[in-house]
Motif scaffolding. Structure first.
Motif, PDB file in Angstrom:
ATOM      1  N   MET A   1       0.842  -1.168   0.000  1.00 24.69           N
ATOM      2  CA  MET A   1       0.000   0.000   0.000  1.00 24.69           C
ATOM      3  C   MET A   1       0.886   1.229   0.000  1.00 24.69           C
ATOM      4  SD  MET A   1      -2.858   1.059   2.851  1.00 24.69           S
ATOM      5  CE  MET A   1      -1.877   0.566   4.227  1.00 24.69           C
ATOM      6  N   SER A   2       0.643   2.133  -0.896  1.00 23.70           N
ATOM      7  CA  SER A   2       1.417   3.359  -1.003  1.00 23.70           C
ATOM      8  C   SER A   2       0.869   4.402  -0.034  1.00 23.70           C
ATOM      9  CB  SER A   2       1.318   3.892  -2.432  1.00 23.70           C
ATOM     10  OG  SER A   2       1.939   5.137  -2.532  1.00 23.70           O
ATOM     11  N   THR A   3       1.738   5.002   0.751  1.00 22.35           N
ATOM     12  CA  THR A   3       1.350   6.099   1.629  1.00 22.35           C
ATOM     13  C   THR A   3       2.074   7.341   1.144  1.00 22.35           C
ATOM     14  OG1 THR A   3       1.102   4.579   3.464  1.00 22.35           O
ATOM     15  CG2 THR A   3       1.248   6.903   4.004  1.00 22.35           C
ATOM     16  N   GLN A   4       1.304   8.315   0.708  1.00 20.87           N
ATOM     17  CA  GLN A   4       1.880   9.529   0.162  1.00 20.87           C
ATOM     18  C   GLN A   4       2.054  10.586   1.243  1.00 20.87           C
ATOM     19  OE1 GLN A   4      -1.240  10.382  -2.595  1.00 20.87           O
ATOM     20  NE2 GLN A   4      -0.173   9.375  -4.261  1.00 20.87           N
ATOM     21  N   PRO A   5       3.166  11.326   1.203  1.00 17.54           N
ATOM     22  CA  PRO A   5       3.338  12.390   2.184  1.00 17.54           C
ATOM     23  C   PRO A   5       2.454  13.594   1.847  1.00 17.54           C
ATOM     24  CG  PRO A   5       5.187  12.354   0.661  1.00 17.54           C
ATOM     25  CD  PRO A   5       4.296  11.183   0.312  1.00 17.54           C
ATOM     26  N   LEU A   6       1.900  14.193   2.856  1.00 15.64           N
ATOM     27  CA  LEU A   6       1.108  15.415   2.722  1.00 15.64           C
ATOM     28  C   LEU A   6       1.203  16.103   4.067  1.00 15.64           C
ATOM     29  CD1 LEU A   6      -1.234  16.814   0.828  1.00 15.64           C
ATOM     30  CD2 LEU A   6      -2.727  15.900   2.576  1.00 15.64           C
ATOM     31  N   PRO A   7       1.353  17.409   4.077  1.00 15.45           N
ATOM     32  CA  PRO A   7       1.348  18.059   5.384  1.00 15.45           C
ATOM     33  C   PRO A   7       0.087  17.644   6.152  1.00 15.45           C
ATOM     34  CG  PRO A   7       1.847  19.622   3.633  1.00 15.45           C
ATOM     35  CD  PRO A   7       1.446  18.336   2.976  1.00 15.45           C
ATOM     36  N   HIS A   8       0.248  17.352   7.421  1.00 17.30           N
ATOM     37  CA  HIS A   8      -0.896  16.939   8.228  1.00 17.30           C
ATOM     38  C   HIS A   8      -1.982  18.001   8.197  1.00 17.30           C
ATOM     39  CE1 HIS A   8       1.415  13.784  10.772  1.00 17.30           C
ATOM     40  NE2 HIS A   8       1.179  13.397   9.551  1.00 17.30           N
ATOM     41  N   LEU A   9      -3.202  17.548   8.273  1.00 14.38           N
ATOM     42  CA  LEU A   9      -4.357  18.430   8.308  1.00 14.38           C
ATOM     43  C   LEU A   9      -4.289  19.242   9.602  1.00 14.38           C
ATOM     44  CD1 LEU A   9      -6.735  18.701   6.340  1.00 14.38           C
ATOM     45  CD2 LEU A   9      -8.001  17.116   7.781  1.00 14.38           C
ATOM     46  N   ARG A  10      -4.313  20.537   9.484  1.00  7.84           N
ATOM     47  CA  ARG A  10      -4.209  21.425  10.640  1.00  7.84           C
ATOM     48  C   ARG A  10      -5.597  21.888  11.070  1.00  7.84           C
ATOM     49  NH1 ARG A  10      -1.264  23.215   6.664  1.00  7.84           N
ATOM     50  NH2 ARG A  10      -2.440  25.112   6.432  1.00  7.84           N
ATOM     51  N   GLY A  11      -5.698  22.323  12.311  1.00  6.51           N
ATOM     52  CA  GLY A  11      -6.957  22.874  12.807  1.00  6.51           C
ATOM     53  C   GLY A  11      -7.466  23.966  11.885  1.00  6.51           C
ATOM     54  N   GLY A  12      -8.710  23.893  11.492  1.00 10.98           N
ATOM     55  CA  GLY A  12      -9.318  24.885  10.610  1.00 10.98           C
ATOM     56  C   GLY A  12      -9.122  24.621   9.134  1.00 10.98           C
ATOM     57  N   GLN A  13      -8.292  23.638   8.782  1.00 11.26           N
ATOM     58  CA  GLN A  13      -8.038  23.317   7.378  1.00 11.26           C
ATOM     59  C   GLN A  13      -9.100  22.340   6.878  1.00 11.26           C
ATOM     60  OE1 GLN A  13      -4.275  21.410   6.693  1.00 11.26           O
ATOM     61  NE2 GLN A  13      -4.427  21.567   4.478  1.00 11.26           N
ATOM     62  N   ARG A  16     -11.296  18.153   0.716  1.00  8.98           N
ATOM     63  CA  ARG A  16     -12.340  17.352   0.067  1.00  8.98           C
ATOM     64  C   ARG A  16     -11.768  15.961  -0.184  1.00  8.98           C
ATOM     65  NH1 ARG A  16     -16.405  20.728  -3.589  1.00  8.98           N
ATOM     66  NH2 ARG A  16     -16.742  22.381  -2.083  1.00  8.98           N
ATOM     67  N   ALA A  17     -12.040  15.060   0.746  1.00  7.55           N
ATOM     68  CA  ALA A  17     -11.426  13.736   0.742  1.00  7.55           C
ATOM     69  C   ALA A  17     -11.763  12.923  -0.499  1.00  7.55           C
ATOM     70  CB  ALA A  17     -11.838  12.971   1.998  1.00  7.55           C
ATOM     71  N   THR A  18     -12.879  13.198  -1.138  1.00  6.06           N
ATOM     72  CA  THR A  18     -13.242  12.444  -2.344  1.00  6.06           C
ATOM     73  C   THR A  18     -12.502  12.942  -3.578  1.00  6.06           C
ATOM     74  OG1 THR A  18     -15.150  13.880  -2.705  1.00  6.06           O
ATOM     75  CG2 THR A  18     -15.532  11.803  -1.504  1.00  6.06           C
ATOM     76  N   ARG A  19     -11.826  14.091  -3.473  1.00  8.66           N
ATOM     77  CA  ARG A  19     -11.142  14.673  -4.631  1.00  8.66           C
ATOM     78  C   ARG A  19      -9.620  14.570  -4.569  1.00  8.66           C
ATOM     79  NH1 ARG A  19     -14.533  20.198  -5.912  1.00  8.66           N
ATOM     80  NH2 ARG A  19     -16.550  19.173  -6.201  1.00  8.66           N
ATOM     81  N   VAL A  20      -9.078  14.079  -3.459  1.00  8.01           N
ATOM     82  CA  VAL A  20      -7.633  13.989  -3.301  1.00  8.01           C
ATOM     83  C   VAL A  20      -7.084  12.914  -4.245  1.00  8.01           C
ATOM     84  CG1 VAL A  20      -5.773  13.392  -1.707  1.00  8.01           C
ATOM     85  CG2 VAL A  20      -7.715  14.742  -0.907  1.00  8.01           C
ATOM     86  N   ALA A  21      -6.073  13.276  -5.033  1.00  7.69           N
ATOM     87  CA  ALA A  21      -5.437  12.305  -5.931  1.00  7.69           C
ATOM     88  C   ALA A  21      -4.566  11.364  -5.106  1.00  7.69           C
ATOM     89  CB  ALA A  21      -4.588  13.026  -6.977  1.00  7.69           C
ATOM     90  N   LEU A  22      -4.709  10.066  -5.346  1.00  9.79           N
ATOM     91  CA  LEU A  22      -3.926   9.055  -4.646  1.00  9.79           C
ATOM     92  C   LEU A  22      -3.140   8.234  -5.652  1.00  9.79           C
ATOM     93  CD1 LEU A  22      -6.614   7.778  -2.110  1.00  9.79           C
ATOM     94  CD2 LEU A  22      -4.769   9.402  -1.678  1.00  9.79           C
ATOM     95  N   GLU A  23      -1.952   7.820  -5.265  1.00 11.98           N
ATOM     96  CA  GLU A  23      -1.081   7.023  -6.126  1.00 11.98           C
ATOM     97  C   GLU A  23      -1.174   5.559  -5.708  1.00 11.98           C
ATOM     98  OE1 GLU A  23       3.654   6.738  -6.920  1.00 11.98           O
ATOM     99  OE2 GLU A  23       2.783   8.748  -6.694  1.00 11.98           O
ATOM    100  N   HIS A  24      -1.758   4.738  -6.574  1.00 12.23           N
ATOM    101  CA  HIS A  24      -1.978   3.318  -6.278  1.00 12.23           C
ATOM    102  C   HIS A  24      -0.743   2.466  -6.551  1.00 12.23           C
ATOM    103  CE1 HIS A  24      -6.465   2.707  -5.808  1.00 12.23           C
ATOM    104  NE2 HIS A  24      -6.327   4.016  -5.908  1.00 12.23           N
ATOM    105  N   GLU A  25      -0.644   1.389  -5.768  1.00 12.38           N
ATOM    106  CA  GLU A  25       0.355   0.349  -5.995  1.00 12.38           C
ATOM    107  C   GLU A  25      -0.362  -0.987  -6.012  1.00 12.38           C
ATOM    108  OE1 GLU A  25       3.497   0.495  -3.149  1.00 12.38           O
ATOM    109  OE2 GLU A  25       4.126   2.510  -3.738  1.00 12.38           O
TER     110      GLU A  25
END
Length: 132
Positions: A1-13, A16-25
């Motif tokens: 399973m590929s885990t992509q780096p992204l700055p952690h979600l901050r308070g108030g941020q 749209r989880a259905t629109r985030v591009a993910l890289e499959h393996e």
């Protein structure tokens, strides 16, 4: 399973989880049922001792041994078959948007996805272990 780096979600941020591009393996050979599938994951951060993020699986099938987890299906369709566990018989859960499910550490599962499945997951961080 590929885990992509992204700055952690901050308070108030907002995200749209259905629109985030993910890289499959491709699913690892030891998890393969012979029906090709791929997965992707994106860790979004931690909160109160739990890691949370987005996980996605393509159409196909795979085996898994689960960690302690609660998830909410955002999109897609499929089933998860849970093998007999702690005296409970095997059973099948239908997965569709809005499904909330808890998995226990050590459960043996078979995932069959008929429409790309995306979920938000919550799982204890290693230092917090698992609770039943």
């Amino acid at each position: 399973m590929s885990t992509q780096p992204l700055p952690h979600l901050r308070g108030g941020q907002a995200l749209r989880a259905t629109r985030v591009a993910l890289e499959h393996e491709p699913v690892a050979e030891e998890q393969s049922t012979g029906v090709p599938a791929s997965t992707a994951a994106l860790e979004l951060g931690t909160l109160a001792g739990a890691e949370f993020g987005i996980w996605e699986m393509s159409v196909g099938s795979m085996y898994d041994v689960e960690a302690e987890e609660v998830f909410i299906v955002l999109a897609g369709a499929g089933t998860v078959v849970i093998a007999p566990f702690e005296g409970r018989p095997a059973h099948t859960a239908e997965l569709c948007p809005g499904t909330v499910m808890r998995l226990s550490a050590g459960m043996h599962t078979t995932w069959t996805v008929t429409e790309t499945l995306r979920k938000i997951y919550f799982t204890p961080t290693e230092e917090h272990g698992s609770n039943s």
